[in-house]
Design an enzyme around this catalytic site. Structure first.
Site, short mmCIF file in Angstrom:
data_model
loop_
_atom_site.label_atom_id
_atom_site.label_comp_id
_atom_site.label_asym_id
_atom_site.label_seq_id
_atom_site.Cartn_x
_atom_site.Cartn_y
_atom_site.Cartn_z
N ARG A 18 8.54 51.14 -64.33
CA ARG A 18 9.23 52.57 -64.13
C ARG A 18 8.35 53.55 -65.83
O ARG A 18 8.11 52.89 -66.37
CB ARG A 18 10.43 51.87 -64.91
CG ARG A 18 10.57 51.47 -66.07
CD ARG A 18 11.01 52.77 -66.99
NE ARG A 18 11.13 51.68 -69.01
CZ ARG A 18 9.93 51.44 -69.25
NH1 ARG A 18 8.82 52.26 -68.97
NH2 ARG A 18 9.73 50.67 -70.43
N GLU A 24 14.82 58.38 -74.83
CA GLU A 24 14.15 56.85 -75.60
C GLU A 24 14.78 56.85 -76.85
O GLU A 24 15.23 57.30 -77.83
CB GLU A 24 13.11 57.28 -75.70
CG GLU A 24 11.26 56.67 -75.38
CD GLU A 24 11.70 55.69 -74.20
OE1 GLU A 24 12.01 55.15 -74.15
OE2 GLU A 24 10.75 57.08 -72.99
N HIS A 25 15.06 55.78 -77.21
CA HIS A 25 15.27 54.46 -78.06
C HIS A 25 16.80 55.05 -78.29
O HIS A 25 17.62 54.89 -78.70
CB HIS A 25 15.03 54.62 -78.94
CG HIS A 25 13.76 54.26 -79.17
ND1 HIS A 25 13.34 52.61 -79.58
CD2 HIS A 25 12.64 54.69 -78.85
CE1 HIS A 25 12.15 52.20 -79.77
NE2 HIS A 25 11.80 53.04 -78.79
N ASP A 27 19.38 53.76 -75.39
CA ASP A 27 20.09 52.63 -74.62
C ASP A 27 20.83 52.34 -75.83
O ASP A 27 21.81 51.61 -75.71
CB ASP A 27 18.93 51.91 -73.47
CG ASP A 27 17.77 51.24 -74.01
OD1 ASP A 27 17.90 51.23 -75.26
OD2 ASP A 27 17.55 50.27 -72.96
N GLY A 113 3.95 48.98 -70.71
CA GLY A 113 4.57 49.61 -71.86
C GLY A 113 5.30 49.89 -70.33
O GLY A 113 6.25 51.12 -69.62
N SER A 115 7.66 47.99 -68.37
CA SER A 115 8.48 47.22 -67.24
C SER A 115 8.01 45.90 -66.50
O SER A 115 9.22 46.37 -65.24
CB SER A 115 9.41 48.11 -67.01
OG SER A 115 10.47 48.93 -68.24
N SER A 116 7.22 45.88 -66.99
CA SER A 116 6.76 44.95 -66.44
C SER A 116 7.51 43.53 -66.15
O SER A 116 7.69 42.78 -65.43
CB SER A 116 4.72 44.67 -66.62
OG SER A 116 4.70 43.78 -67.59
N ASP A 161 15.31 49.37 -68.48
CA ASP A 161 14.49 49.13 -68.01
C ASP A 161 15.11 47.78 -66.52
O ASP A 161 14.92 48.38 -65.06
CB ASP A 161 13.48 47.74 -69.01
CG ASP A 161 12.98 48.86 -69.95
OD1 ASP A 161 13.29 49.61 -69.57
OD2 ASP A 161 12.36 48.13 -71.11
C1 GLA Z 1 12.25 49.05 -74.55
C2 GLA Z 1 13.59 48.31 -74.21
C3 GLA Z 1 14.31 49.61 -73.77
C4 GLA Z 1 14.65 50.67 -74.34
C5 GLA Z 1 13.37 51.77 -74.24
C6 GLA Z 1 13.38 52.93 -75.21
O1 GLA Z 1 11.34 49.68 -72.72
O2 GLA Z 1 13.31 47.62 -73.28
O3 GLA Z 1 15.45 48.56 -73.40
O4 GLA Z 1 15.07 50.64 -75.55
O5 GLA Z 1 12.27 50.21 -75.32
O6 GLA Z 1 14.02 53.59 -74.91
#
Ligand code: GLA
Length: 371
Positions: A18, A24-25, A27, A113, A115-116, A161
């Site tokens: 994804r 961002e930051h 969640d 970065g 989301s693997s 993610d």
């Molecule tokens: C990483 C974390 C997510 C999220 C992002 C920042 O990808 O796995 O949960 O906090 O950083 O948005």
């Protein structure tokens, strides 16, 4: 494949990476996020075994062999802690997982970065569901995968993610309210724009400790403001509140509170195909992540700087946790190939790093196909 597999039960799970368009930051602050799944994915080819072993093959290292008749516990931090963590969660739910053999392949880079790790977790959970012939509700499945990452990989991630991989639909971004977990599939398939992903090629080591520190700083800011989480502070109330916070809590809260607003404004801009507005929000998000939240780095700032100045680019920002990894740009389709080449060229000249770049549309997060 070993001789103990059952050829009658074979299937392939494809779990995509994804990018986060914006939010961002937010969640882990109960806020809003807007990820979309991308083309690159992890594929898990699964066959049933006649015993109770889970054997997972990967070209990253030697195969992992896990005995499903014994409770699995966190152990060595290796690539297979992700599947092991997910299997352990299903054991705790009392699921009788049959033995299986899984062969992994991927065009999604590990640790880049994108989301693997969430893709590997969700692929494993989907394999278990398919083997067992039953399924968890999507939100429970995403939360199960998040627990696996917390406990087995020791990463205190939020929920974005795992929800992105589990729930994203082709041609749509996913607007997720991380408090209520309400989902909205936002159509994002215009022929006018593409998303360009630019991998900085760097991953700075401080990432993990700094992520936990940001979470703690946000929690401290919320406590001082007397709210359950920073989600509860409206951007319109912020000017009257911020003077009461010490640094760095003030700057961290400033980012989160403004980013929640930007995320909702971005979804609205996409709905009316206002790419200029969407791009400006991405630029503002990057500036806030770099300045107030301090999770960018020299390389990501450079990509944002190079890219934003090019004709045909609406906006650019780092995506994901930061400290390296990837940036994304919203680009006019007609200019996309030229922008891609120009960004790669300028980044290479400035850093000596040849960046991996690719154009992507919004993909489905997950597919299962019987072999
Ligand atoms: C990483 C974390 C997510 C999220 C992002 C920042 O990808 O796995 O949960 O906090 O950083 O948005």
């Amino acid at each position: 494949m070993s001789g103990a597999t059952d050829p009658a039960a074979r299937f392939t799970v494809t779990a995509h990476g994804r990018v986060n368009l914006i939010g961002e930051h937010t969640d882990y602050n109960d806020g809003f996020v807007l990820p979309m799944a991308i083309g690159p994915a992890i594929r898990m080819r699964v066959s049933r075994r006649t015993d109770r072993l889970a054997v997972v093959h990967s070209d990253i290292g030697p195969p992992a062999s896990l005995d499903l008749q014994r409770p699995l516990h966190p152990g060595e931090r290796s690539w297979w802690c992700y599947p092991a963590g997910v299997l352990a969660q299903f054991q705790r739910l009392g699921w009788e997982i049959p033995g299986f053999e899984a062969v992994l392949s991927a065009d999604l880079p590990a640790g880049g970065g994108l989301s693997s790790s969430a893709a590997l977790e969700v692929a494993t959970a989907t394999a278990v569901e398919t083997l067992c012939g039953r399924a968890l509700p999507a939100d429970e499945k995403a939360l199960l995968c998040q627990r696996a990452e917390h406990e087995f990989a020791g990463v205190p991630c939020g929920i974005m993610d795992q929800f992105a991989v589990t729930c994203c639909r082709a041609g749509h971004a996913l607007l997720l309210d991380c408090r209520s977990r309400a989902l909205q599939h936002v159509p994002f398939a215009s022929a006018e724009v593409r998303v360009l992903v630019i991998d900085s090629g760097v991953r700075h080591r401080l990432a993990d400790g700094e992520y936990a520190r940001r979470r703690a700083e946000c929690a401290a800011a919320a406590r001082r403001l007397g709210v359950a989480s920073l989600r509860d502070v409206a951007a319109s109330d912020w000017p009257a509140l911020h003077a009461g916070l010490p640094e760095p809590e003030r700057s961290r809260a400033a980012h989160v509170i403004s980013e929640n607003d930007r995320c909702l404004a971005f979804a609205a801009a996409v709905a009316r195909a206002d790419w200029q507005a969407a791009g400006s929000l991405m630029n503002a998000s990057h500036a806030s992540l770099s300045g107030d939240y301090q999770v960018s780095c020299r390389e990501l700032d450079l990509i944002a700087e190079i890219t934003t100045g090019l004709p045909g680019v609406f906006g650019c920002r780092m995506t994901g946790g930061g400290f390296g990894g990837c940036a994304i740009a919203l680009v006019a389709t007609a200019s996309a190939a030229g922008v891609q080449a120009a960004v790669a060229d300028r980044y290479r000249s400035a850093t000596g790093i040849d960046p991996r770049t690719f154009l992507t549309a919004a993909a489905a997060g997950l597919e299962v196909v019987a072999d």
